[in-house]
Design an enzyme around this catalytic site. Sequence first.
Site, PDB file in Angstrom:
ATOM      1  N   LYS A 149      -4.906  -3.000   9.773  1.00  0.00           N
ATOM      2  CA  LYS A 149      -5.727  -2.256   8.825  1.00  0.00           C
ATOM      3  C   LYS A 149      -6.700  -1.366   9.587  1.00  0.00           C
ATOM      4  CE  LYS A 149      -4.548  -4.344   4.806  1.00  0.00           C
ATOM      5  NZ  LYS A 149      -4.165  -3.662   3.554  1.00  0.00           N
ATOM      6  N   LYS A 257       5.512  -2.899  -3.799  1.00  0.00           N
ATOM      7  CA  LYS A 257       4.806  -4.129  -4.157  1.00  0.00           C
ATOM      8  C   LYS A 257       5.099  -4.427  -5.628  1.00  0.00           C
ATOM      9  CE  LYS A 257       1.046  -3.358  -0.862  1.00  0.00           C
ATOM     10  NZ  LYS A 257      -0.367  -2.957  -0.674  1.00  0.00           N
TER      11      LYS A 257
END
Length: 348
Positions: A149, A257
Amino acid sequence: MEFSWTRHQLQFKTPGGTSRGVLRHKDSWLIQISKGNQYGIGECSIIEGLSPESPQIVQNILEEIPQYLNEGKEFLLQHYSKAPAVQFAIEMAFSGLDSHHPLLHFDTPFVHQQQMIPINGLIWMGDVETMMTQLEQKIKLGFSCIKIKVGAIDFESECNFLAHIRKRFHSSDLTLRLDANGAFQPEDAMQKLNRLSEYNIHSIEQPIAPGQWKETATLCKNSPIPIALDEELIGISSKQEKVTLIQDTKPQYIIIKPSLVGGWQGADQWVSIAEKLTVDWWATSALESNIGLNAITQWASTKQINRPQGLGTGGLFTNNIDTPLYLRGQNMGFDPNKLSDFTLKTCL
């Protein structure tokens, strides 16, 4: 048929840092649909500020479902078309109800312990020392693909961290994926991408915030790092709009997702469109418990998998739910012998 639900707040073992803030817990709702002695379990998992549903909307829908339950699965999926996490929970529960076990959704080699699925390791944002500790742990476990991230701490510190990694691990030994969660500004995104490309990056997810298709198209065309669209897919439900997004922006990858794109049906449509337009993809969990993660992993096992999937979130929580999923190194497996250990009381 009967319907029930319970809220299950997942607690992070260690707070997870992203460019949207630090996650310490997240809400999830487990639903049960039963008919006689048969039952199915589904998970409605949202990420506040990202999912179309708010906690209140989810609870309102779950209170409402019993009055429509006997209309059947297809009616419910259409009726709640603007609530993708609810759709996914409904799909899971009906699938489990129709199966000979609530955790079996697809009859693939994976569920017979004849196939394993490679996954990437996930490094949360934090200070450089903390991130390096996470990396060392993943490498020790056997991961050769790491997702990091970026976008929350000082950019120079992030570059220094990546430079340190590359001094120790060549790109042929360790694949690095980045996820900016839309943190870069359009005016300086290309400059940052050029800088990040010095570290042999496989791809970067969502460098700028969604909804900026023209700017995203420019980045996809000119970036030295392949771009994967993630948040950009949320809220796009019509087939034509999905096609238009891919054709207009021309990303190198899309991230799927199911909890954010309408469950298996929505995910299947994205895969079909992407493959027709020669755009590659991989599946990623959206911080579900192992109930949802199991459903995503089994769905992924029905596809031709040619790269690590983003399914390594099962170990993040202190109060996760035991399922037959297990990790061996960087590979996800399913032990059917553990199915008999699962009971309704395990999660409800």
